[in-house]
Every structure is written in C-alpha cells, then in structure tokens.
Design a protein around this motif. Structure first.
Motif, PDB file in Angstrom:
ATOM      1  N   PRO A  53      10.285 -18.535 -18.087  1.00 47.58           N
ATOM      2  CA  PRO A  53       9.264 -16.774 -17.708  1.00 47.58           C
ATOM      3  C   PRO A  53       8.619 -16.829 -18.754  1.00 47.58           C
ATOM      4  CG  PRO A  53      11.650 -17.040 -18.104  1.00 47.58           C
ATOM      5  CD  PRO A  53      11.534 -18.366 -18.498  1.00 47.58           C
ATOM      6  N   GLU A  54       7.117 -17.656 -19.608  1.00 49.44           N
ATOM      7  CA  GLU A  54       6.929 -17.736 -20.964  1.00 49.44           C
ATOM      8  C   GLU A  54       5.894 -18.558 -20.673  1.00 49.44           C
ATOM      9  OE1 GLU A  54       9.016 -17.959 -24.061  1.00 49.44           O
ATOM     10  OE2 GLU A  54       8.517 -16.349 -25.157  1.00 49.44           O
ATOM     11  N   ALA A  55       5.603 -18.819 -19.584  1.00 51.23           N
ATOM     12  CA  ALA A  55       4.673 -20.743 -19.166  1.00 51.23           C
ATOM     13  C   ALA A  55       3.350 -19.444 -18.775  1.00 51.23           C
ATOM     14  CB  ALA A  55       5.591 -21.249 -17.912  1.00 51.23           C
ATOM     15  N   ASP A  56       4.026 -18.072 -18.192  1.00 52.38           N
ATOM     16  CA  ASP A  56       2.317 -18.321 -17.776  1.00 52.38           C
ATOM     17  C   ASP A  56       2.113 -16.378 -18.188  1.00 52.38           C
ATOM     18  OD1 ASP A  56      -0.135 -16.825 -17.075  1.00 52.38           O
ATOM     19  OD2 ASP A  56       0.028 -17.818 -14.295  1.00 52.38           O
ATOM     20  N   LEU A  57       1.452 -15.780 -19.057  1.00 48.75           N
ATOM     21  CA  LEU A  57       2.003 -14.066 -19.017  1.00 48.75           C
ATOM     22  C   LEU A  57       0.654 -13.379 -18.449  1.00 48.75           C
ATOM     23  CD1 LEU A  57       2.597 -14.999 -22.541  1.00 48.75           C
ATOM     24  CD2 LEU A  57       4.629 -14.319 -21.524  1.00 48.75           C
ATOM     25  N   SER A  58       0.207 -14.405 -17.718  1.00 51.54           N
ATOM     26  CA  SER A  58      -0.662 -13.256 -16.794  1.00 51.54           C
ATOM     27  C   SER A  58      -0.386 -12.444 -15.974  1.00 51.54           C
ATOM     28  CB  SER A  58      -2.319 -14.474 -16.460  1.00 51.54           C
ATOM     29  OG  SER A  58      -1.143 -14.706 -15.286  1.00 51.54           O
ATOM     30  N   HIS A  59       1.079 -12.626 -15.407  1.00 52.91           N
ATOM     31  CA  HIS A  59       2.281 -11.796 -14.248  1.00 52.91           C
ATOM     32  C   HIS A  59       2.575 -10.926 -14.810  1.00 52.91           C
ATOM     33  CE1 HIS A  59       1.510 -15.338 -11.256  1.00 52.91           C
ATOM     34  NE2 HIS A  59       1.547 -16.255 -11.960  1.00 52.91           N
ATOM     35  N   TYR A  60       2.130 -10.397 -16.198  1.00 51.09           N
ATOM     36  CA  TYR A  60       2.687  -9.582 -17.030  1.00 51.09           C
ATOM     37  C   TYR A  60       1.661  -8.438 -17.130  1.00 51.09           C
ATOM     38  CZ  TYR A  60       6.991 -12.965 -17.329  1.00 51.09           C
ATOM     39  OH  TYR A  60       7.767 -14.029 -16.487  1.00 51.09           O
ATOM     40  N   SER A  61       2.187  -7.101 -16.178  1.00 52.77           N
ATOM     41  CA  SER A  61       1.591  -5.853 -16.432  1.00 52.77           C
ATOM     42  C   SER A  61       1.511  -5.984 -18.129  1.00 52.77           C
ATOM     43  CB  SER A  61       1.591  -4.899 -16.114  1.00 52.77           C
ATOM     44  OG  SER A  61       3.212  -4.281 -16.321  1.00 52.77           O
ATOM     45  N   ASP A  62       2.553  -6.695 -19.161  1.00 50.24           N
ATOM     46  CA  ASP A  62       2.247  -5.889 -21.007  1.00 50.24           C
ATOM     47  C   ASP A  62       1.687  -6.898 -21.397  1.00 50.24           C
ATOM     48  OD1 ASP A  62       4.260  -7.239 -19.958  1.00 50.24           O
ATOM     49  OD2 ASP A  62       5.890  -6.523 -21.440  1.00 50.24           O
ATOM     50  N   GLY A  63       1.226  -8.020 -20.913  1.00 53.97           N
ATOM     51  CA  GLY A  63       1.037  -9.439 -21.465  1.00 53.97           C
ATOM     52  C   GLY A  63       1.521 -10.224 -22.034  1.00 53.97           C
ATOM     53  N   GLY A  64       2.973  -9.651 -21.400  1.00 52.77           N
ATOM     54  CA  GLY A  64       4.515 -10.582 -21.907  1.00 52.77           C
ATOM     55  C   GLY A  64       5.047  -9.676 -22.840  1.00 52.77           C
ATOM     56  N   ASN A  65       5.317  -8.984 -23.510  1.00 53.39           N
ATOM     57  CA  ASN A  65       5.923  -8.485 -24.417  1.00 53.39           C
ATOM     58  C   ASN A  65       7.451  -8.228 -24.226  1.00 53.39           C
ATOM     59  OD1 ASN A  65       2.730  -8.068 -25.960  1.00 53.39           O
ATOM     60  ND2 ASN A  65       3.274  -5.784 -25.729  1.00 53.39           N
ATOM     61  N   ALA A  66       8.153  -7.918 -23.138  1.00 56.45           N
ATOM     62  CA  ALA A  66       9.250  -7.397 -22.490  1.00 56.45           C
ATOM     63  C   ALA A  66       9.801  -9.160 -22.566  1.00 56.45           C
ATOM     64  CB  ALA A  66       8.983  -6.974 -21.247  1.00 56.45           C
ATOM     65  N   VAL A  67       9.396 -10.389 -21.947  1.00 57.61           N
ATOM     66  CA  VAL A  67       9.618 -11.408 -21.487  1.00 57.61           C
ATOM     67  C   VAL A  67      10.093 -12.092 -23.335  1.00 57.61           C
ATOM     68  CG1 VAL A  67       7.699 -12.504 -21.252  1.00 57.61           C
ATOM     69  CG2 VAL A  67      10.209 -12.942 -20.036  1.00 57.61           C
ATOM     70  N   HIS A  68       8.655 -11.835 -24.291  1.00 58.37           N
ATOM     71  CA  HIS A  68       9.206 -12.776 -25.249  1.00 58.37           C
ATOM     72  C   HIS A  68      10.797 -12.259 -25.733  1.00 58.37           C
ATOM     73  CE1 HIS A  68       5.750 -14.507 -25.113  1.00 58.37           C
ATOM     74  NE2 HIS A  68       4.580 -13.790 -25.261  1.00 58.37           N
ATOM     75  N   VAL A  69      10.599 -10.301 -25.793  1.00 60.37           N
ATOM     76  CA  VAL A  69      11.748 -10.006 -26.896  1.00 60.37           C
ATOM     77  C   VAL A  69      13.139 -10.363 -25.989  1.00 60.37           C
ATOM     78  CG1 VAL A  69      12.780  -8.027 -27.214  1.00 60.37           C
ATOM     79  CG2 VAL A  69      10.344  -7.445 -27.274  1.00 60.37           C
ATOM     80  N   LEU A  70      13.614 -10.714 -25.006  1.00 63.66           N
ATOM     81  CA  LEU A  70      14.421 -10.844 -24.569  1.00 63.66           C
ATOM     82  C   LEU A  70      14.551 -12.376 -24.712  1.00 63.66           C
ATOM     83  CD1 LEU A  70      16.658 -10.438 -22.769  1.00 63.66           C
ATOM     84  CD2 LEU A  70      15.190 -10.408 -20.407  1.00 63.66           C
ATOM     85  N   MET A  71      13.532 -13.267 -24.327  1.00 68.35           N
ATOM     86  CA  MET A  71      13.424 -14.788 -25.180  1.00 68.35           C
ATOM     87  C   MET A  71      13.721 -14.872 -26.296  1.00 68.35           C
ATOM     88  SD  MET A  71      13.579 -16.629 -22.158  1.00 68.35           S
ATOM     89  CE  MET A  71      13.010 -18.140 -22.263  1.00 68.35           C
ATOM     90  N   LYS A  72      13.510 -14.295 -27.029  1.00 67.18           N
ATOM     91  CA  LYS A  72      13.986 -14.577 -28.742  1.00 67.18           C
ATOM     92  C   LYS A  72      15.050 -14.301 -29.013  1.00 67.18           C
ATOM     93  CE  LYS A  72      12.492 -13.272 -32.981  1.00 67.18           C
ATOM     94  NZ  LYS A  72      13.731 -13.721 -33.894  1.00 67.18           N
ATOM     95  N   ASP A  73      15.347 -13.268 -28.259  1.00 66.76           N
ATOM     96  CA  ASP A  73      17.739 -12.735 -29.097  1.00 66.76           C
ATOM     97  C   ASP A  73      18.170 -14.155 -27.878  1.00 66.76           C
ATOM     98  OD1 ASP A  73      16.385 -10.045 -30.080  1.00 66.76           O
ATOM     99  OD2 ASP A  73      17.818  -8.986 -29.214  1.00 66.76           O
ATOM    100  N   TYR A  74      17.416 -14.665 -25.993  1.00 64.69           N
ATOM    101  CA  TYR A  74      18.248 -15.558 -26.322  1.00 64.69           C
ATOM    102  C   TYR A  74      18.141 -16.862 -27.093  1.00 64.69           C
ATOM    103  CZ  TYR A  74      19.379 -19.175 -22.838  1.00 64.69           C
ATOM    104  OH  TYR A  74      20.156 -20.525 -21.816  1.00 64.69           O
ATOM    105  N   LYS A  75      17.710 -16.894 -27.328  1.00 62.22           N
ATOM    106  CA  LYS A  75      17.105 -18.470 -28.580  1.00 62.22           C
ATOM    107  C   LYS A  75      17.969 -19.267 -29.517  1.00 62.22           C
ATOM    108  CE  LYS A  75      13.188 -19.493 -26.550  1.00 62.22           C
ATOM    109  NZ  LYS A  75      11.008 -19.566 -26.196  1.00 62.22           N
TER     110      LYS A  75
END
Ligand code: CU
Length: 669
Positions: A53-75
C-alpha cells in the motif's frame, strides 16, 4: 450521491478508468464472498498477497496519510485481531474501521482502491472490513455502478436465529444440502411476538443498516462532501419506522408503542436468539428491568440532564453552539440541527453540552443485561444497526426521541392557506385500484457464508427461508384538473395514517397526520385540462426493490462481463424501505386508514431539475442534494389547528381506505 456521479461523470469516468463496471462488480463480489475465509478469486488473492500500500503514494488524494496511519497500527500490532466480534459503537473498533474507510475513500483510481481492499481484507478484523468497505463503496465516486450484496448473506449471523445457524453448521459438516425454516423469536405468550415479523424482517434490518451507512453519525465533510439535511433525514427515517411500527401494532390489535422513560422499568424483555460469529450469544434482557448506570458509558442521571438541555433548546427556540452563540431553530431548518444534536453526529454544534442522546441511549439500553460488565457479555442487539430493530425496546427508544422532535415541530407556526395552495389545480377524484391487501410469503436466502470452510471442501447448498410481508398489486388513481392555461410541474405527495386506535377511538386530523406513513412522492407534469394519473404501488419513489442475492449477483455480473444486459443498474442503491413493505399488514376486518394526497408546485419545490423524468433516488438524494426543498413530511409535519384548512384546498384530497390481510401465506414447501 451515487446516481449523481453516475449521471454526471459517467463518460469522464469511463475514459479515465478503463476498468469496466462489470469487472468492478466481479471484484466486489469476491471481496465479500466467504468473508471469514480466503479470497476465492485467484487474481485478487495474488494482489492481496503481493500489494504494498505504501509503495506509490501518488495514487492517494491525501498523499498517503491515511495509509501510513493504518500501516503503522498494523506494524505496531495494535489492530483488533480477526475472528473477534466488531461493534460500531465500540470506539476503538470504529476507529479502525474508519482508518480503512479513510484509505479507500482517498484512492484516486479503482486499481488502488481494490488492491488496498484485498490487502487489508487479510489483515483487519472481518467485521471492521465489511463495514469500512461497504461505506467506502457507497460513498466513493469510483464505485458508482457497484451493487453491494445483501448483508444478510455476507454476515448471516447478524440476521439469522442461532438455531438455524447451528443447523447450517451441521449440514456443512456432514456435507448434506439443507434448507431450514427460520421462525421469529418468542412465543404467543408474548404479545410483542405478533409484530416480530416487522422488527425481525431482514429487509427492514438491511434498510436500517444501509441508511446508517449512507448517513453515518461519524461522517465529516473532509472525506468528500457534505451530507445534505443529514439531521433532518435522521429524524425522518426513524419517524417513519416509529409510525410504521404503530400501524403494525394496530393491525395486530396492540396499542401504540409506549415511549421509553429513564425513570420507569423497561417492561418488555428480549431474548434475541442470535449468536455472534465470534463472541458468543447476544445477551438477553428479562422483563421489568430498571435502568442502571452503565460503567464507562453513561449514568442515567446524565441521560436525563441531556434530555432536559435538549428540551430547553426547543422551548427557547435556539441551540447554543460551542462558542456560546445562539443558533435559531424556530424555522424549517431547525429540525436538521436538532437531528444532528439528538443523534448526535459530527455535525452537532455542541456535543459537549447536548451529548449524544441517541447513540448513548443505544449503548445504555443494549447493556442493561450486564451494565457493570460483570459477566463479560458481548454488545447487545441495540449496539448494531443490523440487529437493533429486533428488540421491541428499539421502538420505545425511538418513540421517546420522536416525541422530542414533535415538541419542536409543534412549536413552529402551522402552514397557512397561502402556503398550501396550488392555484388552478383541483383533485377531482382519488381512489385505489385493486384491494389494498398484504400477505406473507416464504423468502429464501443463502447461508453459505455463515459456515466455515476451505477451498478443499466442496460447497453444499445451505439456505434458510423466513416468512416476510408483501403486498398485492395496487395503484393510486388520481384525477387532477389543471385550470391554468399552461402545463404545470407538480409534486404528488401521498400519505396514509391509521383511522382509530386499538379501542376504536378515532384519531383527530392533527393526531393522525403526525402518524402519517409516507407512501409516495413524485414529480409529474400536469397538462392543461384533465389528467388521469395511475401510480403503481411498486413504483413508489420512497422504496427500493429487493437487493439481489449473492447468487443472482454472480449471474448478473457474468452477463455484464459478456457484454449482455445485466439489469444491475436497477439496484445501485439499497437505501430505502423495501417496496414489499410499503403497506402495513392490516387484518381480516380491514385496518381503517385515512389516505391523503396533496399536489403542490413542482417547480417551486424542486431542488434539482428533471425530477419528473427520474425520481428513483428520492429516498436518499442526488448530487449531494435532497431533491425536495420542502421539509420531510410536508405538509403534514406541522401542527394542524383546524383541519378545514386542508379539506377546503382544491389540491388536497382525503379518503378512507382499508388494508386487508386474509391470512394468506405462500409457502416455500
Ligand atoms: Cu437507526
């Protein structure tokens, strides 16, 4: 919202995103099929296993903020494990489901959307996944054409009795097909059992949960857009459930439901006969329980304080926002603010002061079986929108809140003759075509997703059938004279209310109109002269067709993939009461109802153009706008001092009808 984008952006979307609607539908089907097991589609499974999910952040309209948050809690291993119950009213569960929703709603293209969904389906809790995914599909502009499968086939445990679920497991174990009869909870010793077919109807449960997904209390405009008249819609959809329930009660010779009172015992207990997939039985509540404070949730005293602050606001005619400023509610928008306050949603101007009466009450009532957490019971049925209406106390709770809304509505000035008139328009005749009659039929649905299995074990057909209410074909016939020398755009509003209470005492017009069931509302052009309108009950714009089963969804998708007409577009939204449920049950003698029609100026009332060509979305709105400028329930939403005002209007007609139920039951076998 979905139709909006569908109509406006269909061409642009098709060009920008060359994944076909059929392919999207195929992928969504497989994301939700066998939700407690592995993804069965090999392509999607591969994506789930390899996507980063974090490989290419250009696909997110929030620059990947939401995906970082979820991935952090997962890790950090903070996420709720799989194979555990999920409750939206549990703050942490909700936070996690919203983290997933936040990722999905910020995906710029479908590939990223579905890849994230596939990836996180293997990681986040199944209940959280289903919730976050459903809400994202409902609100994402990437998914406008997608039809969601019925929740009762995705998570059958929340809709089906424990006894039937157990039978389904046994059938799976011995690899023998099974078709099991579901019955409603309780016995004839419990008078409430007579109306269990209403609160336990899987279509009603789906309606309720879908509405709460279309208008979530946690919604913030930062996600994508403002939900138009959300608070008012909250009032209206629950008001309609309340008046419908009372009409069902009268059909069955029961008194209207009493409002809940924090100082009085909850007379009716409830044994849900429902089990979590993971987490044991839903707790039961005996009769005559006195309200107790619920640890870590609320004290009853606080509920009473919040109640009086809200009633104070109604009496003053304003609510006080967080900065202490007054917001006027003595107008037609007041109900919208009050709805936000009472639910409460993120739109509430002052949660600190007015609390969250509805949401907290759901939890407090849901926990009365174990208010201090002594027995470590899972959340009650009232803590899930899927299961809440099963418990008759749901309707007591909503009657209580409905009466608060009524206090406000009754404080507004009644409509005047000037406001109600439609010059030159006269309803000559109103009648119904076909007897207004209901019956029960057995409805079968799949339980294949209720049982655990693996790819190695072959599926055996397992289903259940359950009685449900339906109505015979009928139509409203309305003859309207247009004396103007031009065509007129008009809105036809049709309502009905019970004529008398269970003792035969007739309701006054003012009592009746508050209990009015909204049957239909549609725009049409009245040509100069005589207009004969025949409106089929099945076409009601405030209802929706049955959600197609998983099985037919798979078939329709295959058709669409082969370039054939699939019929999928008919089902893009499930927000609305199932059409088969539009009439209350009635009875042998005929339930006496007052049927009224009012024709008002369609030009003046329309919030968007072209409504006479397509009214299919009236139950939830379009383009982020509710299409009718008038208040929900107009013109019966305000206090009526003298009914002659209505009866003298040319554009209003009032007749008496009866709704029958002759005891017919169409059996499956
Ligand atoms: Cu609700």
């Amino acid at each position: 919202m979905k139709v909006l984008v569908l109509l406006a952006l269909v061409a642009a979307a098709a060009a920008a995103d060359d994944i076909s609607a059929a392919q999207k539908q195929h992928e969504v089907n497989y994301m939700l099929h066998k939700i407690y097991g592995n993804i069965r589609d090999p392509e999607l499974k591969k994506i789930a296993d390899t996507f980063d999910p974090e490989a290419d952040l250009s696909h997110y309209s929030d620059g990947g903020n939401a995906v970082h948050v979820l991935m952090k809690d997962y890790k950090d291993q903070k996420l709720l494990e799989q194979k555990h119950f999920f409750s939206l009213f549990n703050a942490r569960h909700r936070e996690e489901a919203l983290m997933l929703f936040d990722v999905l709603i910020h995906c710029k293209d479908w590939k990223t959307f579905i890849s994230n969904a596939a990836y996180f389906r293997q990681i986040v809790n199944e209940g959280e996944f289903v919730y976050g995914f459903y809400v994202a599909i409902i609100h994402s502009p990437l998914a406008t054409t997608v039809v969601l499968p019925p929740l009762y086939e995705v998570t059958p445990h929340l809709f089906t009795n424990s006894e039937v679920i157990e039978a389904a497991y046994r059938a799976q174990q011995i690899q023998t097909p099974g078709k099991f009869r579901s019955s409603f909870t309780g016995t004839k010793k419990n008078p409430e059992q007579r109306v269990a077919y209403f609160g336990e109807d899987i279509g009603l449960n789906t309606h309720h949960v879908t509405w709460h997904m279309e208008f979530p209390f946690w919604w913030e405009d930062k996600y994508s857009h403002k939900l138009d008249r959300k608070g008012e819609n909250f009032f209206w959809v629950h008001h309609q459930l309340t008046v419908r329930f009372d009409a069902e009660r009268l059909s069955n010779h029961l008194d209207p439901v009493e409002e809940l009172d924090w100082n009085k015992p909850i007379n009716h207990g409830f044994a849900p006969h429902t089990t979590y997939k993971y987490g044991g039985q839903f707790p039961s509540r005996p009769d005559n329980v006195h309200f107790e404070d619920v640890d870590d949730v609320a004290r009853i005293r606080d509920m009473i304080i919040i109640d009086s602050r809200i009633r104070d606001a109604i009496a003053h005619g304003y609510v006080i926002d967080e900065e202490g400023k007054h917001i006027d509610i003595q107008n037609e928008h007041g109900i919208d603010i009050l709805g936000d306050v009472i639910e409460s949603s993120m739109y509430s101007p002052n949660v600190q002061y007015y609390g969250a009466l509805h949401n907290t009450a759901h939890i407090v009532l849901g926990r009365q079986a174990d208010p201090h957490g002594k027995y470590d019971l899972p959340p009650g049925v009232l803590e899930h929108f899927e299961t809440a209406t099963r418990d008759p106390s749901f309707f007591r709770l909503h009657k209580y809140m409905d009466n608060i809304f009524k206090e406000h509505k009754d404080s507004l000035p009644p409509y005047t003759k000037d406001e109600l008139e439609f010059p030159g328009i006269v309803i000559d005749n109103l009648c119904t075509e076909g007897e207004l009659a209901t019956y029960f039929e057995d409805f079968e649905y799949d339980l294949i997703n209720a049982v655990d299995d693996t790819e190695k074990i072959k599926d055996v057909p397992i289903s259940t059938y359950v009685p449900r209410l339906n109505h015979k074909d009928f139509a409203f016939k309305i003859d309207i004279e247009n004396h103007n020398h031009e065509d007129k755009m008009a809105v036809i509003r049709i309502f009905a209310w019970p004529h008398a209470d269970a003792n035969g005492i007739e309701f006054t017009f003012d009592e009746g109109r508050w209990n009015a069931i909204e049957l239909d509302k549609f725009w049409t052009v009245l040509k100069e002269g005589t207009n004969h309108i025949v409106r089929d009950g099945r076409d009601s714009a405030v209802t929706v067709p049955d959600v197609p089963s998983f099985h037919s969804l798979f078939q329709m998708t295959e058709k669409a993939q082969n370039g054939l007409r699939s019929g999928l577009e008919e089902f893009v939204s499930a927000t609305g009461l199932p059409n088969r449920f539009i009439l209350p049950k009635g009875n042998h003698e005929g339930l006496r109802m007052d049927l009224v029609v009012i024709v008002t100026d369609g030009e003046a009332d329309a919030a968007i153009d072209g409504l006479h060509e397509n009214n299919d979305f009236i139950h939830y709105g379009i383009k982020g706008v509710y299409p009718d400028k008038r208040s929900h329930g107009y013109p019966l939403d305000r206090h009526v001092e003298d009914e002659r005002l209505f009866e003298e209007l040319g554009n209003f007609k009032h007749i008496h009808v009866k709704i029958y139920n002759h005891g017919e039951h169409i059996h499956k076998e």
